[in-house]
Design an enzyme around this catalytic site. Sequence first.
Site, PDB file in Angstrom:
ATOM      1  N   GLU A  44       5.319  -5.237   6.720  1.00 26.23           N
ATOM      2  CA  GLU A  44       4.666  -4.276   7.531  1.00 26.23           C
ATOM      3  C   GLU A  44       5.323  -4.272   8.884  1.00 26.23           C
ATOM      4  O   GLU A  44       5.355  -3.122   9.624  1.00 26.23           O
ATOM      5  CB  GLU A  44       3.038  -4.593   7.830  1.00 26.23           C
ATOM      6  CG  GLU A  44       2.311  -4.562   6.458  1.00 26.23           C
ATOM      7  CD  GLU A  44       2.199  -5.743   5.634  1.00 26.23           C
ATOM      8  OE1 GLU A  44       3.138  -6.638   5.835  1.00 26.23           O
ATOM      9  OE2 GLU A  44       1.446  -5.766   4.811  1.00 26.23           O
ATOM     10  N   ALA A  92       0.817  -1.215  -0.120  1.00 22.38           N
ATOM     11  CA  ALA A  92      -0.135  -0.024   0.090  1.00 22.38           C
ATOM     12  C   ALA A  92       0.933   1.126  -0.038  1.00 22.38           C
ATOM     13  O   ALA A  92       2.128   1.125   0.286  1.00 22.38           O
ATOM     14  CB  ALA A  92      -0.841  -0.109   1.142  1.00 22.38           C
TER      15      ALA A  92
HETATM   16  N1  DAK Z   1       4.779   3.002  -0.600  1.00 23.60           N
HETATM   17  C1  DAK Z   1       4.982   4.525  -1.185  1.00 23.60           C
HETATM   18  N2  DAK Z   1       6.116   4.450  -1.807  1.00 23.60           N
HETATM   19  C2  DAK Z   1       6.796   3.456  -2.143  1.00 23.60           C
HETATM   20  C3  DAK Z   1       6.577   2.156  -1.761  1.00 23.60           C
HETATM   21  C4  DAK Z   1       5.328   2.061  -0.784  1.00 23.60           C
HETATM   22  N3  DAK Z   1       4.913   0.804  -0.298  1.00 23.60           N
HETATM   23  N4  DAK Z   1       7.727   1.218  -1.837  1.00 23.60           N
HETATM   24  C5  DAK Z   1       8.470   1.881  -2.601  1.00 23.60           C
HETATM   25  N5  DAK Z   1       8.027   3.212  -2.695  1.00 23.60           N
HETATM   26  C6  DAK Z   1       8.871   4.238  -3.635  1.00 23.60           C
HETATM   27  C7  DAK Z   1      10.048   4.684  -2.634  1.00 23.60           C
HETATM   28  O1  DAK Z   1       9.726   5.652  -1.891  1.00 23.60           O
HETATM   29  C8  DAK Z   1      10.782   5.306  -4.004  1.00 23.60           C
HETATM   30  O2  DAK Z   1      10.462   6.725  -4.235  1.00 23.60           O
HETATM   31  P1  DAK Z   1      11.495   7.752  -4.299  1.00 23.60           P
HETATM   32  O3  DAK Z   1      12.246   7.919  -3.303  1.00 23.60           O
HETATM   33  O4  DAK Z   1      12.007   7.515  -5.541  1.00 23.60           O
HETATM   34  O5  DAK Z   1      10.621   8.937  -4.384  1.00 23.60           O
HETATM   35  C9  DAK Z   1      10.604   4.481  -4.942  1.00 23.60           C
HETATM   36  O6  DAK Z   1       9.318   3.775  -4.797  1.00 23.60           O
HETATM   37  C10 DAK Z   1      11.528   3.353  -5.307  1.00 23.60           C
HETATM   38  O7  DAK Z   1      11.620   2.584  -4.223  1.00 23.60           O
HETATM   39  P2  DAK Z   1      13.195   2.319  -3.545  1.00 23.60           P
HETATM   40  O8  DAK Z   1      14.204   3.440  -3.895  1.00 23.60           O
HETATM   41  O9  DAK Z   1      13.028   2.140  -2.071  1.00 23.60           O
HETATM   42  O10 DAK Z   1      13.674   1.138  -4.387  1.00 23.60           O
HETATM   43  P3  DAK Z   1      14.517   0.087  -3.852  1.00 23.60           P
HETATM   44  O11 DAK Z   1      14.824  -0.886  -5.172  1.00 23.60           O
HETATM   45  O12 DAK Z   1      15.796   0.424  -3.217  1.00 23.60           O
HETATM   46  O13 DAK Z   1      13.840  -1.042  -2.723  1.00 23.60           O
HETATM   47  C11 DAK Z   1      11.737  -2.069  -1.661  1.00 23.60           C
HETATM   48  C12 DAK Z   1      12.732  -1.341  -3.102  1.00 23.60           C
HETATM   49  C13 DAK Z   1      10.639  -2.680  -2.329  1.00 23.60           C
HETATM   50  C14 DAK Z   1      12.539  -3.144  -0.986  1.00 23.60           C
HETATM   51  C15 DAK Z   1      11.654  -0.702  -1.089  1.00 23.60           C
HETATM   52  O14 DAK Z   1      11.173   0.236  -1.840  1.00 23.60           O
HETATM   53  C16 DAK Z   1      10.560  -1.015   0.150  1.00 23.60           C
HETATM   54  O15 DAK Z   1      11.080  -1.614   1.201  1.00 23.60           O
HETATM   55  N6  DAK Z   1       9.487  -0.490   0.076  1.00 23.60           N
HETATM   56  C17 DAK Z   1       8.300  -0.768   0.961  1.00 23.60           C
HETATM   57  C18 DAK Z   1       7.870  -2.011   1.259  1.00 23.60           C
HETATM   58  C19 DAK Z   1       6.787  -2.081   2.338  1.00 23.60           C
HETATM   59  O16 DAK Z   1       7.306  -2.027   3.454  1.00 23.60           O
HETATM   60  N7  DAK Z   1       5.463  -2.523   1.730  1.00 23.60           N
HETATM   61  C20 DAK Z   1       4.701  -2.634   2.934  1.00 23.60           C
HETATM   62  C21 DAK Z   1       3.732  -1.359   2.925  1.00 23.60           C
HETATM   63  S1  DAK Z   1       2.443  -1.677   4.191  1.00 23.60           S
HETATM   64  C22 DAK Z   1      -5.041  -1.001   3.929  1.00 23.60           C
HETATM   65  C23 DAK Z   1      -4.700  -1.901   2.861  1.00 23.60           C
HETATM   66  C24 DAK Z   1      -3.371  -2.411   2.841  1.00 23.60           C
HETATM   67  C25 DAK Z   1      -2.447  -1.978   3.501  1.00 23.60           C
HETATM   68  C26 DAK Z   1      -2.963  -1.131   4.688  1.00 23.60           C
HETATM   69  C27 DAK Z   1      -4.133  -0.611   4.803  1.00 23.60           C
HETATM   70  N8  DAK Z   1      -6.269  -0.370   3.862  1.00 23.60           N
HETATM   71  C28 DAK Z   1      -7.296  -0.669   2.914  1.00 23.60           C
HETATM   72  C29 DAK Z   1      -6.557   0.703   4.830  1.00 23.60           C
HETATM   73  C30 DAK Z   1      -1.234  -2.692   3.339  1.00 23.60           C
HETATM   74  C31 DAK Z   1      -0.230  -2.059   3.978  1.00 23.60           C
HETATM   75  C32 DAK Z   1       1.267  -2.262   3.158  1.00 23.60           C
HETATM   76  O17 DAK Z   1       1.281  -2.726   2.167  1.00 23.60           O
END
Ligand code: DAK
Length: 260
Positions: free
Chosen positions: A134, A68
């Site tokens: 998460e 997300a």
């Molecule tokens: N959200 C927003 N931006 C994101 C993102 C995300 N989940 N994942 C990546 N990006 C953005 C990064 O901020 C970066 O943006 P800039 O800095 O260039 O502006 C760009 O995408 C490229 O990412 P990285 O520079 O980090 O790329 P890398 O190759 O170095 O790393 C990575 C890739 C996937 C390992 C890393 O980006 C990462 O760890 N991303 C976050 C993964 C994560 O924590 N995902 C879980 C998020 S929580 C709900 C429904 C669902 C959910 C919650 C509520 N409701 C209906 C209320 C679900 C929650 C989640 O998914």
Amino acid sequence: MMTMTYKNIQTEKEEQIGIVRLHRPTVLNALSHELMEELVAALQEFDNDDKIRVIILTGSDKAFAAGADIKEMSDETTVSIMLKDRFATWDKVRKTKKPIIAAVSGYALGGGCELAMTCDIIIASETAKFGQPEINIGVIPGAGGTQRLTRAIGKYKAMEIILTGRPITASEALAAGLVNKVVPAELLLDEAKVMAKEIAKKSPVAVKLAKEAILKVFDTSISEGLEFERKNFYMLFSSEDQKEGMRAFLEKRPANFTGK
Ligand code: DAK
């Protein structure tokens, strides 16, 4: 039928297959609310299109979806997130009646993994990474991860993935039973289409009722589930496809299913 244009996704039709591609390349297809609304609209459009029998949901080579949109969520409070009720949109994905094949390459993290698991079949490229990270940002999976992952791969592996936040590779996902098959990245969409075409040849009525009965497993007891399956089985005997399918078998010819 009117084809809508979208900002965060791309759609196309190929014969009886509807393809939805998540497309927010600058943020690894982070699932913003706007993207989810568009996804639901596209799924509903394909669900209502009689010519479409199977849907493929995919992303880019680098990311199915990295979760997300964290930026969108970071300032929410318990009250604001509850009142917005964004889960209502997510719930609509699982109400899709036609089968959805997720073709996953690169990151399928958090909500991205949960979205793939909401689909009915998952085909992964060798580069796919599945995870529920998460815990690393101080929350837990919220779009079904604790439930669907545990049902798919069992308590112990789900605990490890959710509590450590460490993603697993495509081959680990295959061994755990999270994905149907793993293929080279360049063949991902083709493999998904092969599977989609195979399903598209069947009776759409039977496919719909089979999907419905399989999903029933997740919210019912075995005896209620068997009862539900039986009713769907009975119901198929009033379809033309059942008559055609059985007649074609006896006449040693391919069946021509019309969905009636
Ligand atoms: N959200 C927003 N931006 C994101 C993102 C995300 N989940 N994942 C990546 N990006 C953005 C990064 O901020 C970066 O943006 P800039 O800095 O260039 O502006 C760009 O995408 C490229 O990412 P990285 O520079 O980090 O790329 P890398 O190759 O170095 O790393 C990575 C890739 C996937 C390992 C890393 O980006 C990462 O760890 N991303 C976050 C993964 C994560 O924590 N995902 C879980 C998020 S929580 C709900 C429904 C669902 C959910 C919650 C509520 N409701 C209906 C209320 C679900 C929650 C989640 O998914």
